[in-house]
Design a protein around this motif. Structure first.
Motif, PDB file in Angstrom:
ATOM      1  N   CYS A  45       0.823  -1.291  -0.035  1.00  0.00           N
ATOM      2  CA  CYS A  45      -0.073  -0.071   0.319  1.00  0.00           C
ATOM      3  C   CYS A  45       1.119   1.526   0.244  1.00  0.00           C
ATOM      4  O   CYS A  45       0.672   2.200   0.296  1.00  0.00           O
ATOM      5  CB  CYS A  45      -1.003  -0.156   1.115  1.00  0.00           C
ATOM      6  SG  CYS A  45      -2.415  -1.036   1.028  1.00  0.00           S
ATOM      7  N   GLY A  53       0.749  -1.045   5.978  1.00  0.00           N
ATOM      8  CA  GLY A  53      -1.106  -1.044   5.426  1.00  0.00           C
ATOM      9  C   GLY A  53      -1.512  -0.631   6.722  1.00  0.00           C
ATOM     10  O   GLY A  53      -1.367  -0.263   7.798  1.00  0.00           O
ATOM     11  N   CYS A 135      -6.544   0.113   0.697  1.00  0.00           N
ATOM     12  CA  CYS A 135      -5.385   0.510   1.384  1.00  0.00           C
ATOM     13  C   CYS A 135      -5.947   1.798   2.869  1.00  0.00           C
ATOM     14  O   CYS A 135      -5.404   1.774   4.031  1.00  0.00           O
ATOM     15  CB  CYS A 135      -4.316   1.010   0.849  1.00  0.00           C
ATOM     16  SG  CYS A 135      -3.734   0.233  -0.428  1.00  0.00           S
TER      17      CYS A 135
END
Length: 219
Positions: A45, A53, A135
């Motif tokens: 992410c 994350g 995310c």
């Protein structure tokens, strides 16, 4: 050969000792970083400003202490489709069974809403990399299952194969739910009898189909 002074001998021993003391932490640090480096960084992410994350409150949790990795199924709200979206988070666990890496993947058609609804008629090319919503949005439900090293290597192999040749997305037949379940097969997980239900109910049916519906989850 000239005699070596006692001071020179002591100085040499000190240098060797200092070098040895410095080398141990450096080596250990390198091993630690390497062990927890993400295997597929394109599924991080980080491009969405969230490199590690986000944790999720678990609806069901089948984690065996000692397993080195995990797969986690998450369902979230989707502004484009009322059924929501199901995606997968996976990575390494520490010795206590807590995630130390989070990689995200899910099947979503290219072309945004146009691709989404076109997929009701024809198979559509799809993306597997995480979106901003994956995310950052809080999942409505999450189901974690720990993996052995062998299972995790199978998962990595499948994900890398899919990244190289992404499956086509079909609203009815092979959507985000079915793709997530295909990854869960490395742990012996099975799809619910009704494969065509929306994501917001599919995840609970998936948990039940794999015998984890009655357990108390720990995040």
């Amino acid at each position: 050969m000239p005699p070596v002074s006692f001071k020179a001998i002591i100085a040499s021993i000190a240098v060797v000792s200092l070098t040895a003391c410095q080398s141990v932490p450096q080596s250990t640090s390198a091993i630690t970083v390497s062990a927890y480096a993400p295997e597929t960084p394109q599924l991080s992410c980080a491009p969405h400003g969230n490199p590690n994350g986000s944790p999720a409150k678990l609806t069901a949790n089948r984690t065996r202490i000692g397993d080195p990795a995990y797969i986690e199924f998450r369902q979230r709200f989707s502004p484009g489709i009322p059924s929501g979206h199901l995606y997968v988070v996976f990575g390494r666990l520490d010795a206590k069974g807590n995630p130390v890496t989070r990689l995200y993947t899910g099947l979503f058609p290219k072309g945004s809403l146009a691709g989404l609804y076109a997929g009701a008629l024809v198979p559509m090319p799809a993306d597997l990399v995480p979106s901003y919503a994956d995310c950052h949005l809080t999942p409505n439900a999450a189901y974690r299952v720990s993996l052995t090293e062998s299972q995790y290597q199978q998962l990595l192999g499948k994900v890398q194969e899919d990244l190289a040749n992404p499956p086509m997305w079909r609203m009815f037949g092979y959507n985000c739910n079915n793709y997530a379940a295909s990854l869960g097969s490395v742990a012996g997980l099975v799809e619910p009898a009704n494969r065509a239900q929306p994501s917001f109910s599919y995840i609970y049916a998936y948990i039940d189909a794999n015998g984890d519906g009655g357990q108390k989850a720990a995040s």
